[in-house]
Scaffold this motif. Structure first.
Motif, PDB file in Angstrom:
ATOM      1  N   SER B  86       0.831  -1.206   0.000  1.00  0.00           N
ATOM      2  CA  SER B  86       0.000   0.000   0.000  1.00  0.00           C
ATOM      3  C   SER B  86       0.869   1.262   0.000  1.00  0.00           C
ATOM      4  O   SER B  86       0.424   2.306   0.435  1.00  0.00           O
ATOM      5  CB  SER B  86      -0.874  -0.009   1.240  1.00  0.00           C
ATOM      6  N   ALA B  88       2.412   3.085   1.692  1.00  0.00           N
ATOM      7  CA  ALA B  88       2.641   3.604   3.045  1.00  0.00           C
ATOM      8  C   ALA B  88       3.524   4.849   3.077  1.00  0.00           C
ATOM      9  O   ALA B  88       4.320   5.042   3.999  1.00  0.00           O
ATOM     10  CB  ALA B  88       3.226   2.516   3.973  1.00  0.00           C
ATOM     11  N   LEU B  89       3.362   5.706   2.070  1.00  0.00           N
ATOM     12  CA  LEU B  89       4.077   6.993   2.112  1.00  0.00           C
ATOM     13  C   LEU B  89       3.356   7.913   3.091  1.00  0.00           C
ATOM     14  O   LEU B  89       2.150   7.786   3.295  1.00  0.00           O
ATOM     15  CB  LEU B  89       4.086   7.632   0.727  1.00  0.00           C
ATOM     16  N   PHE B  90       4.105   8.845   3.696  1.00  0.00           N
ATOM     17  CA  PHE B  90       3.483   9.789   4.622  1.00  0.00           C
ATOM     18  C   PHE B  90       2.779  10.872   3.803  1.00  0.00           C
ATOM     19  O   PHE B  90       3.446  11.645   3.111  1.00  0.00           O
ATOM     20  CB  PHE B  90       4.533  10.400   5.544  1.00  0.00           C
ATOM     21  N   PRO B  91       1.436  10.926   3.885  1.00  0.00           N
ATOM     22  CA  PRO B  91       0.687  11.828   3.002  1.00  0.00           C
ATOM     23  C   PRO B  91       1.023  13.298   3.230  1.00  0.00           C
ATOM     24  O   PRO B  91       0.852  14.118   2.338  1.00  0.00           O
ATOM     25  CB  PRO B  91      -0.780  11.565   3.370  1.00  0.00           C
ATOM     26  N   TRP B  92       1.486  13.636   4.455  1.00  0.00           N
ATOM     27  CA  TRP B  92       1.731  15.036   4.797  1.00  0.00           C
ATOM     28  C   TRP B  92       3.171  15.437   4.529  1.00  0.00           C
ATOM     29  O   TRP B  92       3.578  16.532   4.898  1.00  0.00           O
ATOM     30  CB  TRP B  92       1.398  15.289   6.263  1.00  0.00           C
ATOM     31  N   LYS B  93       3.932  14.567   3.921  1.00  0.00           N
ATOM     32  CA  LYS B  93       5.302  14.922   3.578  1.00  0.00           C
ATOM     33  C   LYS B  93       5.457  14.881   2.061  1.00  0.00           C
ATOM     34  O   LYS B  93       4.858  14.036   1.397  1.00  0.00           O
ATOM     35  CB  LYS B  93       6.291  13.940   4.225  1.00  0.00           C
ATOM     36  N   GLU B 131       8.872  17.971  -4.927  1.00  0.00           N
ATOM     37  CA  GLU B 131       8.087  18.823  -4.035  1.00  0.00           C
ATOM     38  C   GLU B 131       6.608  18.471  -4.022  1.00  0.00           C
ATOM     39  O   GLU B 131       5.814  19.185  -3.429  1.00  0.00           O
ATOM     40  CB  GLU B 131       8.281  20.298  -4.400  1.00  0.00           C
ATOM     41  N   TYR B 133       3.154  16.120  -3.240  1.00  0.00           N
ATOM     42  CA  TYR B 133       2.664  15.248  -2.176  1.00  0.00           C
ATOM     43  C   TYR B 133       2.262  13.903  -2.779  1.00  0.00           C
ATOM     44  O   TYR B 133       1.855  13.833  -3.939  1.00  0.00           O
ATOM     45  CB  TYR B 133       1.473  15.891  -1.464  1.00  0.00           C
ATOM     46  N   ASN B 135      -0.310  12.026  -2.713  1.00  0.00           N
ATOM     47  CA  ASN B 135      -1.616  11.838  -3.353  1.00  0.00           C
ATOM     48  C   ASN B 135      -1.715  12.544  -4.706  1.00  0.00           C
ATOM     49  O   ASN B 135      -2.684  12.394  -5.417  1.00  0.00           O
ATOM     50  CB  ASN B 135      -2.753  12.281  -2.425  1.00  0.00           C
ATOM     51  N   GLU B 136      -0.673  13.311  -5.053  1.00  0.00           N
ATOM     52  CA  GLU B 136      -0.653  13.946  -6.367  1.00  0.00           C
ATOM     53  C   GLU B 136       0.082  13.080  -7.399  1.00  0.00           C
ATOM     54  O   GLU B 136       0.254  13.492  -8.538  1.00  0.00           O
ATOM     55  CB  GLU B 136       0.019  15.330  -6.280  1.00  0.00           C
ATOM     56  N   ARG B 149      12.582   5.276  -0.884  1.00  0.00           N
ATOM     57  CA  ARG B 149      12.566   5.701   0.516  1.00  0.00           C
ATOM     58  C   ARG B 149      13.251   4.652   1.387  1.00  0.00           C
ATOM     59  O   ARG B 149      14.031   4.988   2.283  1.00  0.00           O
ATOM     60  CB  ARG B 149      11.125   5.909   1.004  1.00  0.00           C
TER      61      ARG B 149
END
Lengths: 269, 252
Positions: B86, B88-93, B131, B133, B135-136, B149
């Protein structure tokens, strides 16, 4: 019949894109028109139902005398202090309960129980304990803000995807770093939702408290006007409440939501 | 990158409905040498994800030992990088912040982190997306970020849990080719979990077939490198190996 309406709607959409402030203002025009119509039909006596212009001139007079601004400042200061105190307690508490299974099991029924005892239901006993004063009002606001923020923070922490915590662990993050880099940002959209609800309830509770306790503030203004028989002043107070909440929600809370949860794709619009 | 050893690994769960112990993994031993690429295949429910979760330290083991570079595994740690299905990236980073999360946790300074981000995003062909996110990004790009990562933190072993299972078929082939290229360049030690037999044969030096919680067979994959789909799709050796593994999996 359909075509002109569509045309009008098209203009409306284009104008509101160019001047977003219109979108906040225009929907009220039919409402004000309806109000004027009912007043001009003379169904109710003027003293019971003043027209928009009466209310506007009363509002201007109150503003000019400085009463409205003073009372508004009082109300906002109380809300700000209460909300800040409420958040300062609620967010750490919610994080703790959300992270700790035992604390969650033990405290959840208690939280639901006390949430159900509405803010205003506390007023009678608070008046006995603290009398008619600032302590009572602050207590009510803190109480009102506290529960939505705690409950939503707990929910937010508990719904952070387990893979994210695992990913952070296998990238070498300590427990503290996971809390600040993963759990808190993951719970942030829920925390903001809680804050939004909490401030909304808090604002209402404040007005109720001011009506009963008050020596100043918008709630006091309205209740005092009742005593003087000035319906215009009551309506001014009601309008101020609505406008103010609109400003707080759309200029302060909604932009925070857009910049965080929506930007990250955690909240869909 | 260091070696990974599983010694008589086992996992039993308590089944609360039956009131009995359920054996998910039974006596699994495996050696993955430094710089090796091992794929673990098997039908769903064969316990392959459980093995990976135990190596990663997410799930406690019931018996046996797991050694990374000679040290016994106790809980999750940065010596074992994990790539999740999934992502599992941090959505806010941002993408760059995700890639440098591991180094940041180790206390690597800002300038060095920027250099690491540049290096690994270039490796994944994602320099333009630094730069953005998560979800983009498209699903394929998200998985690329997930892979680099884990790599950027310089783990001893790279654990990959069906990382390409949820992307479309074309993207999957591209990702597989990119992963072989990265592996051929950097030679990390990889354990790759998948249910896709051709994926396993395409990527790995060795394919481990798992059945009902134990190792059914190990198949060496002596195909030449660098590997690419255009070449291997018609290659007789590839076809024969895929067939062999497929028969094993189906008999499992």
């Amino acid at each position: 019949m359909i075509a002109p309406l569509q045309l009008l709607w098209g203009y409306y959409m284009r104008w509101t894109v160019r001047w977003p402030a219109l979108a906040a203002f225009v929907p009220f025009l039919p409402l004000i028109a309806l109000w004027s119509l009912i007043v001009s039909l003379g169904v109710f006596p003027r003293a019971f139902l003043p027209g928009p212009l009466d209310v506007l001139s009363k509002g201007w007079a109150l503003l000019y005398k400085g009463i409205l601004t003073d009372y508004l400042a009082d109300s906002l200061a109380r809300l700000a202090v209460g909300a800040a105190a409420g958040m300062a307690i609620a967010i750490p508490l919610g994080v703790f309960i959300g992270l700790n299974r035992r604390a969650y099991e033990i405290s959840w029924p208690i939280l639901l129980f006390f949430q159900a005892i509405g803010d205003i239901a506390w007023l009678p006993i608070l008046l006995v304990w603290f009398g008619f004063g600032l302590t009572t009002m602050t207590f009510v606001i803190v109480y009102t803000v506290l529960f939505p923020v705690v409950l939503n923070t707990v929910l937010g922490i508990r719904t952070v995807k387990p893979e994210l915590r695992r990913a952070a662990q296998s990238l070498g993050a300590s427990r503290t770093r996971i809390l600040f880099e993963v759990m808190l940002p993951g719970a942030l959209p829920n925390i903001i939702t809680g804050l939004r609800n909490g401030l909304g309830y808090g604002w209402r509770a404040l007005i109720a408290a001011e009506i009963i306790v008050g020596t100043s503030g918008i709630g006091f203004l309205m209740f005092d006007a009742r005593r003087a028989g000035s319906v215009e002043e009551i309506v001014v107070g009601m309008i101020v409440l609505g406008v103010l909440w609109y400003i707080v929600d759309s200029w302060l809370l909604a932009p925070i939501e857009r910049a965080t949860g929506q930007r990250w794709g955690l909240v869909t619009t | 990158m260091k070696s990974l050893v599983l010694e008589n690994l086992s996992k039993t769960y308590f089944d609360p409905y039956r009131g009995t112990q359920f054996t998910a993994i039974k006596d699994v031993s495996l050696q993955v040498g430094e710089g090796d690429f091992v794929a673990v295949v098997g039908p769903s429910g064969c316990g392959k994800s459980t093995i990976l979760n135990m190596i990663a330290g997410f799930v406690p083991i019931s018996g046996g030992r797991i050694l990374v570079d000679g040290h016994q595994v106790k809980g999750p740690g940065p010596d074992r990088g994990v790539v999740f299905q999934s992502h599992a990236l941090f959505p806010w980073k941002t993408v760059a912040e995700n890639v440098t999360f591991g180094p940041k946790m180790r206390g690597v300074g800002k300038a060095e982190r920027a250099r690491i981000a540049d290096e690994y995003l270039a490796l994944a062909g994602l320099s333009h997306a630094a730069e953005r996110y998560p979800n983009e990004l498209s699903g394929g790009m998200q998985q690329r970020v997930g892979v680099v990562r884990a790599l950027a933190n310089n783990p001893d072993v790279l654990l990959m849990d069906e990382p390409f299972a949820s992307v479309d078929a074309q993207t999957r082939m591209t990702l597989q080719e990119e992963l072989t290229r990265i592996w051929e360049e950097r030679r990390p030690t990889v354990v790759f979990i998948t249910h896709d037999v051709s994926e396993a044969v395409f990527l790995a030096n060795r394919v481990v077939v798992l059945s009902k919680g134990h190792v059914l067979a190990e198949v060496a994959v002596p195909l030449a490198r660098p590997r690419s789909w255009t070449r291997l799709v018609e290659d007789d050796g590839f076809k024969a190996l895929s067939n062999q593994v497929l028969q094993l999996v189906r008999s499992a």
